[in-house]
Design a protein around this motif. Structure first.
Motif, mmCIF file in Angstrom:
data_model
loop_
_atom_site.group_PDB
_atom_site.id
_atom_site.type_symbol
_atom_site.label_atom_id
_atom_site.label_comp_id
_atom_site.label_asym_id
_atom_site.label_seq_id
_atom_site.Cartn_x
_atom_site.Cartn_y
_atom_site.Cartn_z
ATOM 1 N N GLU A 295 7.975 39.194 49.017
ATOM 2 C CA GLU A 295 7.321 39.538 47.759
ATOM 3 C C GLU A 295 7.164 41.042 47.587
ATOM 4 O O GLU A 295 7.218 41.557 46.467
ATOM 5 C CB GLU A 295 5.936 38.883 47.689
ATOM 6 C CG GLU A 295 5.962 37.364 47.575
ATOM 7 C CD GLU A 295 5.966 36.694 48.935
ATOM 8 O OE1 GLU A 295 6.152 37.401 49.948
ATOM 9 O OE2 GLU A 295 5.788 35.456 48.988
ATOM 10 N N TYR A 296 6.979 41.777 48.689
ATOM 11 C CA TYR A 296 6.777 43.218 48.593
ATOM 12 C C TYR A 296 8.034 43.920 48.087
ATOM 13 O O TYR A 296 7.972 44.827 47.250
ATOM 14 C CB TYR A 296 6.378 43.786 49.957
ATOM 15 C CG TYR A 296 5.032 43.294 50.435
ATOM 16 C CD1 TYR A 296 3.856 43.693 49.798
ATOM 17 C CD2 TYR A 296 4.929 42.418 51.508
ATOM 18 C CE1 TYR A 296 2.612 43.247 50.229
ATOM 19 C CE2 TYR A 296 3.694 41.956 51.943
ATOM 20 C CZ TYR A 296 2.542 42.374 51.299
ATOM 21 O OH TYR A 296 1.323 41.919 51.719
ATOM 22 N N LEU B 117 -1.111 31.553 37.738
ATOM 23 C CA LEU B 117 -2.036 30.934 38.686
ATOM 24 C C LEU B 117 -1.578 31.128 40.131
ATOM 25 O O LEU B 117 -2.385 31.415 41.018
ATOM 26 C CB LEU B 117 -2.192 29.435 38.374
ATOM 27 C CG LEU B 117 -2.884 29.089 37.056
ATOM 28 C CD1 LEU B 117 -3.013 27.581 36.911
ATOM 29 C CD2 LEU B 117 -4.250 29.750 36.971
ATOM 30 N N GLY B 118 -0.270 30.962 40.359
ATOM 31 C CA GLY B 118 0.252 31.161 41.708
ATOM 32 C C GLY B 118 0.121 32.600 42.167
ATOM 33 O O GLY B 118 -0.208 32.868 43.327
ATOM 34 N N ILE B 119 0.384 33.535 41.246
ATOM 35 C CA ILE B 119 0.262 34.960 41.582
ATOM 36 C C ILE B 119 -1.173 35.296 41.938
ATOM 37 O O ILE B 119 -1.447 35.998 42.929
ATOM 38 C CB ILE B 119 0.750 35.821 40.400
ATOM 39 C CG1 ILE B 119 2.245 35.574 40.152
ATOM 40 C CG2 ILE B 119 0.494 37.300 40.676
ATOM 41 C CD1 ILE B 119 2.771 36.251 38.896
ATOM 42 N N LEU B 120 -2.122 34.791 41.146
ATOM 43 C CA LEU B 120 -3.539 35.044 41.421
ATOM 44 C C LEU B 120 -3.962 34.417 42.743
ATOM 45 O O LEU B 120 -4.687 35.037 43.541
ATOM 46 C CB LEU B 120 -4.399 34.504 40.283
ATOM 47 C CG LEU B 120 -4.297 35.226 38.942
ATOM 48 C CD1 LEU B 120 -5.070 34.463 37.875
ATOM 49 C CD2 LEU B 120 -4.814 36.654 39.062
ATOM 50 N N LYS B 121 -3.514 33.200 42.976
ATOM 51 C CA LYS B 121 -3.880 32.487 44.194
ATOM 52 C C LYS B 121 -3.408 33.241 45.432
ATOM 53 O O LYS B 121 -4.164 33.451 46.390
ATOM 54 C CB LYS B 121 -3.276 31.085 44.163
ATOM 55 C CG LYS B 121 -3.716 30.165 45.283
ATOM 56 C CD LYS B 121 -3.151 28.766 45.055
ATOM 57 C CE LYS B 121 -3.604 27.790 46.127
ATOM 58 N NZ LYS B 121 -3.074 26.420 45.873
ATOM 59 N N ILE B 122 -2.163 33.681 45.417
ATOM 60 C CA ILE B 122 -1.592 34.396 46.557
ATOM 61 C C ILE B 122 -2.246 35.766 46.715
ATOM 62 O O ILE B 122 -2.559 36.197 47.823
ATOM 63 C CB ILE B 122 -0.071 34.541 46.383
ATOM 64 C CG1 ILE B 122 0.607 33.173 46.476
ATOM 65 C CG2 ILE B 122 0.510 35.485 47.436
ATOM 66 C CD1 ILE B 122 2.074 33.183 46.128
ATOM 67 N N SER B 123 -2.469 36.469 45.588
ATOM 68 C CA SER B 123 -3.053 37.808 45.644
ATOM 69 C C SER B 123 -4.471 37.787 46.199
ATOM 70 O O SER B 123 -4.834 38.621 47.038
ATOM 71 C CB SER B 123 -3.042 38.436 44.244
ATOM 72 O OG SER B 123 -1.731 38.568 43.758
ATOM 73 N N PHE C 281 -4.891 39.756 49.718
ATOM 74 C CA PHE C 281 -5.513 41.071 49.664
ATOM 75 C C PHE C 281 -7.042 41.029 49.745
ATOM 76 O O PHE C 281 -7.664 41.978 50.206
ATOM 77 C CB PHE C 281 -5.087 41.800 48.380
ATOM 78 C CG PHE C 281 -3.607 42.022 48.282
ATOM 79 C CD1 PHE C 281 -2.958 42.883 49.149
ATOM 80 C CD2 PHE C 281 -2.854 41.343 47.340
ATOM 81 C CE1 PHE C 281 -1.586 43.080 49.070
ATOM 82 C CE2 PHE C 281 -1.483 41.534 47.240
ATOM 83 C CZ PHE C 281 -0.842 42.404 48.116
ATOM 84 N N LEU C 282 -7.652 39.944 49.296
ATOM 85 C CA LEU C 282 -9.109 39.842 49.317
ATOM 86 C C LEU C 282 -9.607 38.794 50.307
ATOM 87 O O LEU C 282 -10.811 38.667 50.511
ATOM 88 C CB LEU C 282 -9.637 39.516 47.916
ATOM 89 C CG LEU C 282 -9.302 40.522 46.807
ATOM 90 C CD1 LEU C 282 -9.835 40.028 45.470
ATOM 91 C CD2 LEU C 282 -9.877 41.901 47.141
ATOM 92 N N HIS C 283 -8.648 38.042 50.890
ATOM 93 C CA HIS C 283 -8.984 36.987 51.855
ATOM 94 C C HIS C 283 -9.953 35.969 51.252
ATOM 95 O O HIS C 283 -10.871 35.491 51.910
ATOM 96 C CB HIS C 283 -9.573 37.595 53.131
ATOM 97 C CG HIS C 283 -8.681 38.624 53.760
ATOM 98 N ND1 HIS C 283 -7.479 38.307 54.350
ATOM 99 C CD2 HIS C 283 -8.809 39.981 53.851
ATOM 100 C CE1 HIS C 283 -6.904 39.418 54.807
ATOM 101 N NE2 HIS C 283 -7.687 40.440 54.515
ATOM 102 N N ILE C 284 -9.734 35.691 49.968
ATOM 103 C CA ILE C 284 -10.533 34.707 49.249
ATOM 104 C C ILE C 284 -9.614 33.579 48.802
ATOM 105 O O ILE C 284 -8.562 33.817 48.218
ATOM 106 C CB ILE C 284 -11.232 35.333 48.020
ATOM 107 C CG1 ILE C 284 -12.183 36.454 48.457
ATOM 108 C CG2 ILE C 284 -11.972 34.264 47.217
ATOM 109 C CD1 ILE C 284 -12.785 37.214 47.286
#
Length: 314
Positions: A105-106, A256-262, A266-269
């Motif tokens: 992804e990077y 939704l997938g982008i938010l879920k993965i991000s 990055f926030l470990h949430i």
């Protein structure tokens, strides 16, 4: 070509549409067996059904679009730059499609970011910082608008890419979204309306072989290019916020997938724990929708959002 460009604009649009449709259909048939084959996606619902199918038709229809627009769209520096960036978006997806190991992804995100920055600087150089929202017009600071453009292009590339996964879905939605911009902002788009018509012609030819059960897939090569083009249409309409309605289903399904993965990375949430992403996988797996129901209902929802935008744009 000069004689063609001097013809009646509607004649040019009609010829561009027909040329894109015929050329894409012909090239899809000629190069079908030379495209890389899909490996199937174990993590996707019904992903194994794609295994072995020709993948990367986006390479074909994007190049066809570029060739046709050279004949029907006036040769201007701004449009040439966007065309180069459109091809760059397509190539990044195609090389990912053809690779034995998928790019991370990077790497893809960085490529998308560079493309978005170049496109943003180009747009502001040729168009300034004016923005329209419904009946209001205003200007944004250069840096603020550049950041917003980068976010728009990067997000558009990725949400459209994430929505590709059901036969006939992403290309059909793109036809509706492009058509929405054309109907709502025809005069503002100018030459880019002609490019939109050419794009629709090519996508319809692709859909001939992508309708379920598909024999041809666009892959990331096509979906990433579609996302880039939709963002450019939003910008050139001078109503960038219209993207929120003109591409609403892409945004909801793909983001939704982008938010879920991000959030996780990055926030470990952990969010949306009980939701499969993209959303079209969730409704097929958890709600039992068929592929045909997904395509029809997603198109209905997008038609509703598009109709709302058209009514507000009058």
């Amino acid at each position: 070509m000069l004689q063609l460009l001097s013809a009646n604009p509607r004649t040019v649009d009609a010829l561009g549409f027909l040329m894109a449709f015929v050329l894409t259909a012909l090239m899809d048939s000629v190069f079908h067996d030379k495209l890389p084959h899909d490996h199937g996606r174990a993590f996707a619902v019904n992903g194994e059904l794609s295994k072995g199918k020709a993948r990367g038709s986006g390479l074909i229809f994007v190049l066809c679009i570029a060739l046709v627009t050279l004949a029907v769209v006036p040769f201007k520096a701004e449009y040439v730059i966007y065309t180069v960036l459109l091809i760059a978006s397509m190539l990044s997806g195609y090389f990912d499609d053809a690779a034995e190991t998928a790019w991370n992804e990077y790497k893809k995100g960085l490529i998308d970011l560079v493309i978005a920055i170049v496109a943003g600087v180009t747009y502001l150089n040729f168009n300034g910082t004016g923005v329209r929202f419904l009946e209001w017009s205003f200007s944004l600071p250069y840096a603020v608008y550049l950041i917003l453009i980068i976010v728009l292009i990067w997000a558009s590339i990725n949400v459209v890419n994430c929505t590709d996964g059901v036969d006939g879905l992403s290309a059909s939605l793109a036809v509706v979204s492009i058509g929405t911009f054309l109907l709502a902002y025809w005069d503002e788009l100018g030459d880019y309306a002609t490019a939109g018509i050419v794009f629709i012609g090519a996508l319809l030819a692709y859909l001939w072989q992508n309708a379920k059960p598909s024999t041809l897939l666009m892959g990331d090569a096509g979906s990433r290019a579609m996302g880039f083009f939709l963002a450019i249409l939003a910008l050139k309409s001078h109503h960038p916020f219209a993207f929120l309605l003109a591409a609403l289903v892409f945004i909801v399904d793909g983001s939704l997938g982008i938010l879920k993965i991000s959030f996780k990375r990055f926030l470990h949430i952990s969010i949306l724990k009980n939701t499969l992403t993209p959303l079209h996988d969730h409704v097929r797996k958890r709600l039992g929708w068929s592929d045909e129901q997904v395509v029809a209902r997603w198109l209905i929802l997008q038609a509703v959002a598009s109709a709302w935008l058209l009514l507000m744009a009058r």
